[in-house]
Scaffold this motif. Sequence first.
Motif, short mmCIF file in Angstrom:
data_model
loop_
_atom_site.label_atom_id
_atom_site.label_comp_id
_atom_site.label_asym_id
_atom_site.label_seq_id
_atom_site.Cartn_x
_atom_site.Cartn_y
_atom_site.Cartn_z
N ASN A 99 30.36 36.58 42.93
CA ASN A 99 30.87 35.28 43.36
C ASN A 99 32.18 35.51 44.12
O ASN A 99 33.15 36.02 43.56
CB ASN A 99 31.11 34.38 42.13
N ARG A 100 32.22 35.15 45.39
CA ARG A 100 33.36 35.48 46.25
C ARG A 100 34.66 34.89 45.74
O ARG A 100 35.69 35.58 45.69
CB ARG A 100 33.10 35.02 47.69
N ASN A 101 34.64 33.61 45.38
CA ASN A 101 35.87 32.97 44.92
C ASN A 101 36.39 33.60 43.63
O ASN A 101 37.59 33.74 43.42
CB ASN A 101 35.67 31.47 44.73
N PHE A 102 35.46 33.99 42.75
CA PHE A 102 35.89 34.64 41.51
C PHE A 102 36.49 36.01 41.81
O PHE A 102 37.54 36.37 41.26
CB PHE A 102 34.72 34.79 40.53
N ALA A 103 35.85 36.77 42.68
CA ALA A 103 36.34 38.11 43.01
C ALA A 103 37.72 38.05 43.66
O ALA A 103 38.65 38.78 43.25
CB ALA A 103 35.35 38.81 43.95
N ILE A 104 37.89 37.16 44.65
CA ILE A 104 39.20 37.05 45.31
C ILE A 104 40.22 36.44 44.36
O ILE A 104 41.39 36.83 44.36
CB ILE A 104 39.07 36.21 46.60
N GLY A 105 39.76 35.49 43.52
CA GLY A 105 40.64 34.91 42.50
C GLY A 105 41.18 35.97 41.56
O GLY A 105 42.35 35.93 41.15
N CYS A 106 40.34 36.95 41.20
CA CYS A 106 40.78 38.04 40.32
C CYS A 106 41.81 38.93 41.01
O CYS A 106 42.78 39.36 40.37
CB CYS A 106 39.57 38.89 39.89
N VAL A 107 41.62 39.19 42.31
CA VAL A 107 42.61 39.97 43.06
C VAL A 107 43.95 39.22 43.10
O VAL A 107 45.02 39.80 42.89
CB VAL A 107 42.12 40.26 44.49
N LEU A 108 43.88 37.91 43.34
CA LEU A 108 45.10 37.09 43.34
C LEU A 108 45.76 37.09 41.97
O LEU A 108 46.99 37.20 41.86
CB LEU A 108 44.77 35.65 43.76
N GLN A 109 44.94 36.98 40.93
CA GLN A 109 45.46 36.99 39.56
C GLN A 109 46.15 38.32 39.26
O GLN A 109 47.21 38.35 38.63
CB GLN A 109 44.32 36.76 38.56
N PHE A 110 45.56 39.42 39.71
CA PHE A 110 46.15 40.74 39.56
C PHE A 110 47.52 40.79 40.22
O PHE A 110 48.51 41.26 39.64
CB PHE A 110 45.21 41.79 40.18
N CYS A 111 47.60 40.28 41.44
CA CYS A 111 48.85 40.31 42.21
C CYS A 111 49.89 39.35 41.64
O CYS A 111 51.09 39.63 41.66
CB CYS A 111 48.57 39.99 43.68
N ILE A 112 49.43 38.21 41.13
CA ILE A 112 50.34 37.26 40.48
C ILE A 112 50.93 37.89 39.22
O ILE A 112 52.10 37.71 38.89
CB ILE A 112 49.61 35.93 40.16
N GLY A 113 50.11 38.68 38.51
CA GLY A 113 50.58 39.39 37.32
C GLY A 113 51.71 40.35 37.64
O GLY A 113 52.64 40.54 36.84
N ILE A 114 51.65 40.97 38.83
CA ILE A 114 52.73 41.87 39.26
C ILE A 114 54.06 41.13 39.30
O ILE A 114 55.08 41.60 38.79
CB ILE A 114 52.41 42.48 40.65
N GLY A 115 54.05 39.93 39.90
CA GLY A 115 55.28 39.15 39.99
C GLY A 115 55.70 38.56 38.66
O GLY A 115 56.89 38.53 38.32
N LEU A 116 54.72 38.08 37.91
CA LEU A 116 55.02 37.42 36.62
C LEU A 116 55.71 38.38 35.67
O LEU A 116 56.79 38.08 35.14
CB LEU A 116 53.72 36.90 36.01
N TYR A 117 55.10 39.53 35.44
CA TYR A 117 55.68 40.49 34.49
C TYR A 117 56.78 41.33 35.14
O TYR A 117 57.73 41.74 34.47
CB TYR A 117 54.58 41.40 33.93
N GLY A 118 56.65 41.56 36.46
CA GLY A 118 57.65 42.36 37.15
C GLY A 118 59.03 41.71 37.13
O GLY A 118 60.03 42.36 36.80
N LEU A 119 59.09 40.41 37.44
CA LEU A 119 60.38 39.73 37.46
C LEU A 119 60.90 39.44 36.05
O LEU A 119 62.11 39.34 35.85
CB LEU A 119 60.31 38.44 38.28
N THR A 120 59.98 39.29 35.09
CA THR A 120 60.41 39.12 33.71
C THR A 120 61.04 40.41 33.19
O THR A 120 61.77 40.41 32.21
CB THR A 120 59.22 38.74 32.81
N TYR A 121 60.78 41.51 33.88
CA TYR A 121 61.37 42.81 33.54
C TYR A 121 62.64 43.09 34.34
O TYR A 121 63.64 43.53 33.80
CB TYR A 121 60.33 43.90 33.80
#
Length: 527
Positions: free
Chosen positions: A280-302
């Motif tokens: 499912n294209r939207n799910f696959a791209i959504g997962c990539v976005l979620q991965f990248c959002i996780g970088i910012g979420l946890y990265g800045l909390t650190y």
Amino acid sequence: MATATTASPAMMADPASERIAPKRLFAFIIMVFGMFMSILDIQIVSASLSEIQAGLSASSSEVSWVQTAYLIAEVIAIPLSGFLSRAFGTRLLFAISAAGFTASSLLCGFATTIEEMILWRALQGFLGAGMIPTVFASAYTVFPRSKFHIVGPIIGLVATLAPTIGPTVGGYITDLMSWNWLFFINVVPGIGITLGVLALVDFDEPHFELLDRFDWWGLLFMAGFLGTLEYVLEEGPQYEWMQDTSVAICAWICAISAIAFFWRVFTAAEPIVNLRTFSNRNFAIGCVLQFCIGIGLYGLTYIYPRYLAEVRGYSALMIGETMFVSGITMFLVAPLVGRLMVKLDMRYMIAFGLVVFAIGSYQMTWITRDYDFYELLVPQILRGIGMMFATVPTNNIALGTLAPDRVKNASGLFNLMRNLGGAVGLAVINTVLNYRTDLHITRLQERVTWGNATATETLTMFMQKFQGLGDSTLMAMKQLSQLVHRQAVVMSFGDAFFVLTLFYLGLTLLVTLLSKPAPLTGGGDAH
């Protein structure tokens, strides 16, 4: 109704079926509290590791495992939850997760040695992880699509707010009571959540026959792959990556386990994780976005607490009070995001969130050692706005358009991406900070010479300051060296923020690959 003739099939549902039953909503809110506790506990100890280290007489390398053990166990358990949720049903799996999380929290609080603490933390992470994807799956299968603008912001807020305020909550608890209460505080809510879920949740039925086909080899390969990957990302930056034996061994185990895991997933009759959902294209791209959002979420909390502790010398409590700005912003913005999701194309909202996040990071590229609460205020507000606008629509686009029977498995994969993104983000940020600090120290030392008037004046001032207190020249040189090191550290923080700025601006291009999602019905009535 006058609008019935022009409404889409999704909008022509019986209005009674579109209402959220109070019992169901209350059961869901109880589950959300469970998810909040599980995600909060990733970061709640981060501001109090020194107190835990002193309380358990542990070394600095040992105490870091209090966090690492939780993360490794959680990363393994999250994708497993899809299969277990189908086998046990939402009610039973969530109750087992909540009860196990509560019991292991109690054991963590009573731990007397670092070995005990690491064991119970791993158990806490493994058992508590099941609550996170189960809530996401329930949000997008139990409620009608017209109510996604209500439940979407709730889970989006919790998933981003919990790790953001983790250091704040941890700092307050440790300062007011003791580090043991970081874990004891989970016990009473945990018992209430377990009983509430057992009494109220009736979303689906268990299928225990699936347990007969449980893929133990798949679990073993997945644990080897994800567990060692998390270890390599956690420990690699501080030990020069492959130059450390344990990191190198784990990297090899990770590579071999990954090959075995992907082979098993595509050949097993009942795979432990169904990767075909990525078709499912939207799910696959959504997962990539979620991965990248996780970088910012946890990265800045650190990165924010590290700057405040290392450069400004803030205590855990002061760091928590400074970091709370992003949390308040997320809380206030969440309802607005829910309203706008009904009216706007969610792809534009995601792009807007990523750009705002990038602007907030860009403002921090000019960071100096004098940056305090008010200098950090606007960047943190922009961070909170950007995170909510990017996260909530991404959740809806990725999970809200899947067939209900695929959501449970997909939810585990989706949440795994956020955690892996966080692990990769921390590894990259640590590597950038280490490399750029060394580079800036070398460059600054080249300029701090006897021919530099400012350097000579500063050294003379330090020598006069230490006159009569010992070897004033040596003490002055040491003070100047510390000054150079601190400046290099500050400059490396600016570099890390600049890398994040470019990354998130570039990430907006990925949004163009998303298919336009169907509009959410319901007209924005949040009742």
